[in-house]
Design an enzyme around this catalytic site. Sequence first.
Site, PDB file in Angstrom:
ATOM      1  N   GLY A 113      11.921  11.448 -18.038  1.00 51.89           N
ATOM      2  CA  GLY A 113      11.502  11.861 -16.700  1.00 51.89           C
ATOM      3  C   GLY A 113      12.097  10.980 -15.614  1.00 51.89           C
ATOM      4  O   GLY A 113      13.228  10.494 -15.717  1.00 51.89           O
ATOM      5  N   SER A 114      11.318  10.733 -14.564  1.00 51.14           N
ATOM      6  CA  SER A 114      11.832   9.981 -13.411  1.00 51.14           C
ATOM      7  C   SER A 114      12.105   8.519 -13.717  1.00 51.14           C
ATOM      8  O   SER A 114      12.790   7.848 -12.934  1.00 51.14           O
ATOM      9  CB  SER A 114      10.847  10.098 -12.241  1.00 51.14           C
ATOM     10  OG  SER A 114      10.870  11.409 -11.714  1.00 51.14           O
ATOM     11  N   THR A 115      11.597   8.011 -14.829  1.00 50.55           N
ATOM     12  CA  THR A 115      11.910   6.622 -15.188  1.00 50.55           C
ATOM     13  C   THR A 115      13.392   6.458 -15.519  1.00 50.55           C
ATOM     14  O   THR A 115      13.899   5.340 -15.586  1.00 50.55           O
ATOM     15  CB  THR A 115      11.077   6.147 -16.387  1.00 50.55           C
ATOM     16  OG1 THR A 115      11.357   6.985 -17.518  1.00 50.55           O
ATOM     17  CG2 THR A 115       9.588   6.212 -16.071  1.00 50.55           C
ATOM     18  N   PHE A 116      14.083   7.585 -15.719  1.00 51.48           N
ATOM     19  CA  PHE A 116      15.520   7.532 -16.001  1.00 51.48           C
ATOM     20  C   PHE A 116      16.346   7.324 -14.730  1.00 51.48           C
ATOM     21  O   PHE A 116      17.495   6.899 -14.789  1.00 51.48           O
ATOM     22  CB  PHE A 116      15.947   8.828 -16.696  1.00 51.48           C
ATOM     23  CG  PHE A 116      17.344   8.792 -17.266  1.00 51.48           C
ATOM     24  CD1 PHE A 116      17.655   7.938 -18.313  1.00 51.48           C
ATOM     25  CD2 PHE A 116      18.340   9.599 -16.758  1.00 51.48           C
ATOM     26  CE1 PHE A 116      18.937   7.896 -18.847  1.00 51.48           C
ATOM     27  CE2 PHE A 116      19.629   9.563 -17.278  1.00 51.48           C
ATOM     28  CZ  PHE A 116      19.923   8.714 -18.326  1.00 51.48           C
TER      29      PHE A 116
END
Length: 214
Positions: A116-119
């Site tokens: 998700g957005s942690t990427f």
Amino acid sequence: ELSLDKVLKGRKEMLRLQTDAIDRPIFTSVLARTRPKDSNRVQLTLDSHIQFVAEQVADSILVKTRARATTILVMNPKTGEILAMANRPTFDPNQFWKANAAAWNNRSATSIYEPGSTFKPLVAAAAIEEKLVTPETIFNDPGYIAVGARVIRNWSGEGYGRVSFTDTIKNSINTTMVQVGTLLGANRLNQYAKAFGLGQATDSGLEGEAEGLL
């Protein structure tokens, strides 16, 4: 416990027993023994207070969302130490046979899921390293972007217009991150993902840890 069995298990202990001429034990010698060396110790990184809260939150989420499963993993971002790990559904280890076998899985380690957005920070780091962008680089965000047959939109459903790369990260803007990923290209993006450790087990010591897919 399984992965550290060789470290934790005890060592052989020597007992000395004296007997008389017809092999009857001499009583005092029965108590004589050679003291074994202290066994190795392992200290977990789990924080009991954080673990307690994680267990409570996992129960609450399962009830509120009616999810099939819930996983909470709390880590120290500076060291990678696991401070708490809670999975639902769960089971009583003392009566594990009463639970569905699916509950035995440690989903925190065995499940494969999208980051998700942690990427996004990883993509940002790669783009800055390759000198494709700077924190001040301006992008245009119409609120959506087409990638092949898919249309990707922002989590808020809004378009931000002209935004800096810094604002892209700060506001977790999907569309402009797609533009950055396109600048990197598939090969470089894949290389950096591998360099950051994605697609590899973390050597956490947890049995059955999934390596992930790239």
